[in-house]
Design an enzyme around this catalytic site. Structure first.
Site: not given
Length: 226
Positions: A99-100
């Site tokens: 996600h990051e």
């Protein structure tokens, strides 16, 4: 100032936000116990995803801020991962790390909503800090214009939160798609990744809803005083 009919809805939104936080922790703990088939750690998956996207210049650092403090720093071009994510090889660890990386990909591609969020940040930061003082001062001194200024500044903070929603959902979608493309998760493991990321997204929805309701409350008060 003490009580307003909108407070009922605000309390409901607050309850939703608290439930969402509990759901995030619950989902992370659940899927932290399920090891990914590849055995790769969150840091390793993040590095592979970044390199595949031509982002070898983006660094990956260990964050000492505690669990679930993972984030992407666009100014330093760095993905910072907490200990459970950096070293972990669970479905939850991989989901958060990816996600990051999704945010790093957004930054590199100049994703429109992310660019807008960056531009809004300075004003939103000022608004979130100054608005409460202006509201209190306006009510205590009975200065309607002061309340109006507070509303204007708080609106910027609310807009920042609204813009954050598509940014977070897009990052999660990119994360799942890139992980499947790279083969670091199987189709069966995709469900676990989705559960972790969807729970996290729900916290943004709840906090944004609460902020919007608070803004509506102050606008109603402002209009009634005028």
């Amino acid at each position: 100032m003490i009580f307003h009919p909108m407070d009922f809805l605000i309390f409901i939104a607050l309850g939703l936000a608290m439930w969402a936080q509990t759901k995030v922790k619950g989902n992370f703990e659940k899927w932290s116990k399920v090891q990914a088939t590849t055995g790769l750690t969150g840091a390793q998956v993040a590095r592979q995803l970044l390199d595949r996207e031509g982002l070898s210049h983006v660094k990956i650092e260990y964050s000492k801020s505690g669990a679930l403090s993972d984030h992407y720093d666009p100014t330093a071009k760095t993905v910072r991962l907490s200990e459970p994510v950096y070293q972990g090889n669970s479905i939850a660890s991989l989901a958060v790390a990816a996600h990051e990386v999704g945010h790093a990909i957004q930054d590199d591609s100049k994703y429109g909503m992310l660019v807008l969020r960056h531009k809004l940040f300075p004003l939103a930061n000022i608004g979130s800090q100054m608005a409460p003082m202006l509201f209190i001062g306006g009510f205590l001194l009975n200065l309607t214009n002061l309340i109006g200024i507070g509303i204007a500044l708080f609106s910027a903070a609310v807009l920042f939160q609204v813009v954050t929603l598509p940014v977070e959902f897009d990052a999660s979608k990119r994360a799942k798609d890139k992980m499947l493309e790279l083969g670091v998760i199987t189709n069966q493991e995709e469900k676990g990744v989705g559960n972790v990321l969807n729970a996290a997204a729900l916290t943004y929805v709840a906090s944004t809803l609460m902020a919007i309701l608070q803004l509506v409350k102050f606008i109603m008060i402002f209009r009634s005083r005028r």
